[in-house]
Design a protein around this motif. Structure first.
Motif, short mmCIF file in Angstrom:
data_model
loop_
_atom_site.label_atom_id
_atom_site.label_comp_id
_atom_site.label_asym_id
_atom_site.label_seq_id
_atom_site.Cartn_x
_atom_site.Cartn_y
_atom_site.Cartn_z
N ASP A 81 0.86 -1.19 0.00
CA ASP A 81 0.00 0.00 0.00
C ASP A 81 0.88 1.23 0.00
O ASP A 81 1.57 1.52 0.98
CB ASP A 81 -0.90 -0.02 1.24
CG ASP A 81 -1.90 1.13 1.27
OD1 ASP A 81 -1.80 2.04 0.44
OD2 ASP A 81 -2.77 1.12 2.17
N GLU A 84 -1.92 5.01 -2.55
CA GLU A 84 -2.83 5.09 -3.70
C GLU A 84 -3.05 3.70 -4.31
O GLU A 84 -4.15 3.23 -4.39
CB GLU A 84 -2.27 6.04 -4.76
CG GLU A 84 -3.11 6.12 -6.03
CD GLU A 84 -4.56 6.50 -5.76
OE1 GLU A 84 -5.45 5.94 -6.43
OE2 GLU A 84 -4.81 7.31 -4.86
N LEU A 108 -11.37 0.54 -1.82
CA LEU A 108 -10.50 0.26 -2.96
C LEU A 108 -11.33 0.07 -4.22
O LEU A 108 -12.30 -0.68 -4.23
CB LEU A 108 -9.66 -0.98 -2.70
CG LEU A 108 -8.81 -0.95 -1.44
CD1 LEU A 108 -8.08 -2.27 -1.24
CD2 LEU A 108 -7.81 0.21 -1.49
N ARG A 188 -7.02 3.64 -4.49
CA ARG A 188 -7.83 4.37 -3.52
C ARG A 188 -8.64 5.47 -4.20
O ARG A 188 -9.70 5.85 -3.71
CB ARG A 188 -6.94 4.96 -2.43
CG ARG A 188 -6.27 3.89 -1.56
CD ARG A 188 -5.77 4.44 -0.25
NE ARG A 188 -5.14 3.39 0.55
CZ ARG A 188 -5.79 2.54 1.33
NH1 ARG A 188 -7.11 2.61 1.40
NH2 ARG A 188 -5.15 1.62 2.02
#
Length: 342
Positions: A81, A84, A108, A188
């Motif tokens: 992670d 983004e 997500l 994201r």
């Protein structure tokens, strides 16, 4: 032995067509160790092995000799992670739609267009499943598979998988690879794919001007529930035939005879035809013979009204294929895998 080998088991609960055939032996494996052990037992006893997940891409045309290995592994984890881009890994036995909803619940985006597709995570790369402008290959970040020839595990990259339209190396080399877990690169920040008119229309009907990924998922679920029968209520395997690819000249010739032809130009110069449109034009929509039929609302879906055998479903499919070839010069290919192989 930690395995539970079940003899002489009906597979009706384990295939979405609801075909009542029997397996000599059934194992439901909840871990990689159990998968390996089950394969070793089958090898030692010289049993053939059929690996299944959710049973949503199967047409069982007879009793299954040897061992049916149902992959029932579960687990979802975040591997990377950067704030983004998020890499999510899921075990092969995770139900696909539940996995999609889980990722959306984590904020997500990426899998929303693939909502409500039946089956498991492990089956998704085999078919390179796709819907509403998105395919697995667009979000793929790798997978782990067991080589049944050597007993070793291997990591697959995007290139290794040789993805094509409803195709992959796992279909091209049947019986060799058993997918254990799959990884997806999600975002994201949503970059929504709203290329298909019905999705935009459904969002507009819901009064959603600025949709989220979850809104798109809900809209697609709504559309799919209207178009496709629930296997829990009416046995089916979703879309039964692939949309055929033809060259541009054949598509143009068909368009001259059939001005309403539904066709989509492809990047390689070929044209994808809507199999459902061809079947409907040929008059098969709503056709029924005994308990085997074509759905009354979606001509791409073959259904079991209760007591149809796999052989009867297969015979109906073959009759449709022969008719479409005669009328349009187009060969339809089944999506579900047929067992036993004939």
């Amino acid at each position: 032995m930690s395995l539970q080998l079940q003899p002489d088991v009906s597979l009706k609960p384990f295939n979405t067509f609801g075909i009542d055939v029997r397996a000599d032996w059934l194992v439901q494996a909840s871990s990689q160790a159990q998968i390996v052990e089950a394969l070793a037992v089958a090898q030692a006893r010289q049993w053939p092995v059929l690996v299944i997940g959710g049973g949503s891409n199967l047409l069982l045309a007879g009793d299954i000799p040897g061992l049916v290995l149902r992959v029932a592994t579960r687990g979802i984890r975040l591997l990377d992670d950067d704030g983004e881009r998020v890499v999510v890994e899921a075990e092969a036995g995770e139900p696909w739609h539940g996995f999609v909803l889980h990722t959306l619940g984590l904020g997500l985006a990426g899998l929303e267009n693939l909502s409500l597709i039946p089956g498991t995570v492990g089956a998704a790369p085999m078919q390179n499943i796709g819907a509403y402008g998105v395919e697995i290959q667009d979000l793929f970040a790798g997978l782990t598979a067991l080589d049944r020839h050597s007993g070793e595990t291997r990591q697959f990259s995007l290139q290794d998988c040789r993805f094509g339209y409803r195709d992959s190396v796992f279909k091209q080399e049947p019986g060799r690879w058993l997918i254990l877990r799959v990884r997806f690169a999600l975002q994201r920040t949503a970059h929504l794919r709203l290329d298909y008119g019905p999705v935009r229309q459904r969002l507009a009907e819901l009064g959603i001007a600025e949709p989220t990924a979850s809104d798109v998922s809900a809209a697609i679920c709504s559309i799919r529930r209207e178009k496709l029968p629930d296997p829990a209520e009416l046995g089916n395997a979703g879309s039964f035939f692939k949309n055929p690819l033809v060259d541009a000249a054949q598509a143009e010739a068909l368009r001259l005879d059939y001005p309403g032809l539904v066709a989509y130009p492809q990047a390689d110069g070929r044209v994808k035809l809507a199999a459902g449109w061809l079947i409907e034009q040929a008059g098969w929509k709503g056709h029924r013979k005994g308990d085997a039929g074509v759905h009354r609302l979606q001509s791409l879906v073959l259904v079991n009204y209760g007591q149809a055998s796999g052989a009867q479903i297969q015979q109906l499919a073959q009759a449709i294929q022969a008719d479409i070839l005669r009328r349009f010069g187009v060969q339809l290919e089944m999506e579900p895998n047929l067992y036993p192989q004939q």
